[in-house]
Design an enzyme around this catalytic site. Structure first.
Site, PDB file in Angstrom:
ATOM      1  N   ASP A 234       3.248  -0.729   6.713  1.00  0.00           N
ATOM      2  CA  ASP A 234       3.296   0.702   6.446  1.00  0.00           C
ATOM      3  C   ASP A 234       4.231   1.345   7.480  1.00  0.00           C
ATOM      4  O   ASP A 234       4.742   0.676   8.372  1.00  0.00           O
ATOM      5  CB  ASP A 234       1.892   1.314   6.454  1.00  0.00           C
ATOM      6  CG  ASP A 234       1.237   1.228   7.814  1.00  0.00           C
ATOM      7  OD1 ASP A 234       1.894   0.773   8.769  1.00  0.00           O
ATOM      8  OD2 ASP A 234       0.068   1.598   7.917  1.00  0.00           O
TER       9      ASP A 234
ATOM     10  N   ASP B  13      -3.923  -1.762  -1.354  1.00  0.00           N
ATOM     11  CA  ASP B  13      -4.380  -2.275  -0.060  1.00  0.00           C
ATOM     12  C   ASP B  13      -5.567  -1.430   0.343  1.00  0.00           C
ATOM     13  O   ASP B  13      -5.643  -0.244  -0.026  1.00  0.00           O
ATOM     14  CB  ASP B  13      -3.299  -2.155   1.018  1.00  0.00           C
ATOM     15  CG  ASP B  13      -3.232  -0.742   1.586  1.00  0.00           C
ATOM     16  OD1 ASP B  13      -2.683   0.143   0.884  1.00  0.00           O
ATOM     17  OD2 ASP B  13      -3.746  -0.497   2.690  1.00  0.00           O
TER      18      ASP B  13
END
Lengths: 389, 389
Positions: free
Chosen positions: A90, A284
């Protein structure tokens, strides 16, 4: 590089495959979260046993600790954590909003005091991309601003405009620098099983809060910049479930068919099936491992708390279809481990919960292939919610 | 059933094999400790990977939690903990002395308040043997009194006399009841790979504190009662190392050649080699897993603290000869896991330390077989102590 393999007739559910430098991923897919370079309690061999195709690493956390000097000495996160398969990182944007203190946002980026020792730091589109290139992930996420929930339309529009300007800077940095700064980003000889994709992919993140027109605008602006995939962000920030689903409904129809779609930070098993039905390819979530550390195990009849007295003499495994490595233990034994504060309890529950999530994705892929995804989804959710405790 | 295979020419070191209901054990051997029915942080598959031939379970702890009702419902500790290989259980005597509060000793046994909730309990020779039969261990230890260090001769002599009287009661209970009370103690159909030994073995424990004549007396009295093996107890209770070695020297010469000898609760790698040189066959110790949870890893140059700054960029594995499952990780990575408080750090260090201990035993067996045990021992200890930090 994404290839759409099949679309379900009755829904927008779809099967695809995404090729990254470290391997080919079958979608829909769930990505276990390895916040600090490890999926909590598990060994990489466990993740292979579980059939995990990709894991997620957190830019914010890894940049703080161990820091880039350590990652560089190891030649990237794959070698550092001994994980040869794909990694998505991320951008750090979400953690800056959820963990850091004294955030100050500007056109340049976000200045903040980190949650470990309060040191002042800065994350910008360029620095986030540079950190992700140094980590050497297969998929990098652009650095965005994640607006809170609820959020008024003015704030959401301004935030979205900033995210779009940052997206351009991310894309530019990525195009110009990713290959020159860190050799392990491009050198196939450093990869155990390289594919034809020998570069880091970059995904855009659609923002726009609860506003349909802003979600549409965000999607269109990102597509114009051009990314390898598109995520829906700004969800799982405290909104009710219907708003979460609406954000997907507002974003996905504006995304191209030939790129993967990723719903960030989600969700419960029924939520993921609902989103697959809407054309989402990737998920996720820390939930399977986090709730494991609170004694919760997923079952087809909803989650159970292993500490409950009812399991004291229960000789059955957690579920009938759990992995053999967990199925050999009774609920009675795992409850004992839990009460005795043995780490094996957390390890078995984490392993089991990830198995439940990954098995659900495998079943979803099969159902799409077989053209019966709707039946599968409805039956799963009916059983899961009917008996949920 | 013990078979002596070879004795080293220059020392009393010896190779043997001990047959139990659940398998044949090669000695000298180290037994990982599974206090609460699990070797801390590890899965039974890990113990198989490590080549662990037998593990130890604690009667005191398992009787308290989960309790015998839970163990009975699972048909014994093997099935409860999913471990098909041999198990040795201690008698609970040592934990009563080290953990319980308000102990009151009588001819009958020991009344005490347990360390979990302070409930009043009683352990006697008969109840200890009954618990061990219910656990269904392959080797049961007699219930003894473990005198403190230091200990005057009068106390040591009285305590020894009591231990001998208790040993007789243990033996009697064991002969008369072990097969009738719990079917899984005798029924070979309940064992995955049964051997010709289809009964629980029972070991005596030599006491006598630091007094040579008492150690001799204890050994002779126990031999007269007759056990399947003999342990040296009352060591590792705070005495200096030379007293620990002296206790072995005072006891072992009086023990029969054709029975296994077990030094309880020991020790460091050099201590174990010194005791093997004196004819000891079996060891158990919480040290490898306990110090792992404090960040310590055993190496051939002595233990290292993984948290130390010097390992920040160290790309080497913990040792050159560690198990592949740990060798794939750098010291740099394990240090990061430690600092980030990730459970995988404790798991990898526990796994590595047990590997170090079990590998040491394997090397000792090879050296005895090859007739060069003294050279092996001296070289190992010289390197281990020269660079110890």
């Amino acid at each position: 590089m994404f290839k759409l393999l099949k679309t379900d007739d009755k829904t927008k559910a779809r099967r695809g495959q995404l090729t990254t430098a470290h391997g080919v991923i079958q979608t829909p897919i769930f990505m276990p979260v390895g916040t600090q370079g490890t999926v909590k309690t598990l060994h990489p061999d466990d993740l292979v046993d579980l059939g995990s195709q990709i894991i997620l690493g957190n830019t914010y956390h890894l940049n703080l600790r161990p820091g880039l000097d350590v990652i560089r000495a190891a030649q990237g996160l794959h070698k550092f954590s001994s994980w040869d398969m794909p990694i998505l990182t991320d951008s750090g944007g979400f953690q800056v909003w959820s963990l850091a203190k004294l955030r100050k946002i500007s056109e340049e980026g976000v200045a903040f005091a980190n949650h470990l020792d309060g040191s002042k730091m800065m994350l910008s589109p360029e620095s986030s991309m540079e950190i992700q290139a140094t980590l050497g992930s297969d998929i990098a996420m652009l650095f965005d601003e994640c607006p809170p929930y609820p959020c008024d339309e003015k704030y959401a529009a301004d935030s979205l405009a900033l995210t779009t300007r940052w997206a351009k800077r991310c894309k530019q940095w990525h195009e110009e620098n990713r290959s020159s700064i860190v050799p392990w980003q491009l050198d196939n000889s450093l990869i155990a099983n390289p594919t034809e994709v020998s570069r880091q992919l970059a995904f855009g993140i659609v923002q726009g809060s609860t506003y349909a027109d802003l979600r549409e605008q965000s999607a269109k602006e990102l597509i114009e910049i051009g990314f390898d995939g598109y995520a829906v962000g700004g969800i799982s920030v405290g909104e009710p479930e219907y708003e979460m689903i609406r954000a997907i409904d507002n974003a996905v129809p504006h995304l191209p068919q030939d790129k993967p779609r990723y719903a960030m930070g989600l969700g419960t098993p029924p939520q993921m099936l609902e989103m697959i039905a809407r054309g989402v390819d990737m998920f996720d979530c820390v939930m399977p491992t986090r709730v494991a550390r609170h004694g919760l195990a997923f079952t087809h009849d909803g989650p159970i708390h292993i500490k409950n007295k009812e399991f004291e003499l229960d000789q059955r495994p957690l579920t009938e279809t759990t992995h053999p490595s967990v199925a050999r233990f009774s609920r009675s034994y795992i409850r004992h481990l839990w009460r005795a504060k043995e780490m094996l309890a957390l390890r078995l529950l984490s392993f089991h919960n990830l198995h439940f999530y990954l098995q659900l994705m495998e079943q979803a892929r099969e159902a799409i292939d077989n053209g019966n995804f709707t039946e599968f989804k409805d039956a799963f959710i009916a059983r899961y919610t009917a008996n949920s405790k």
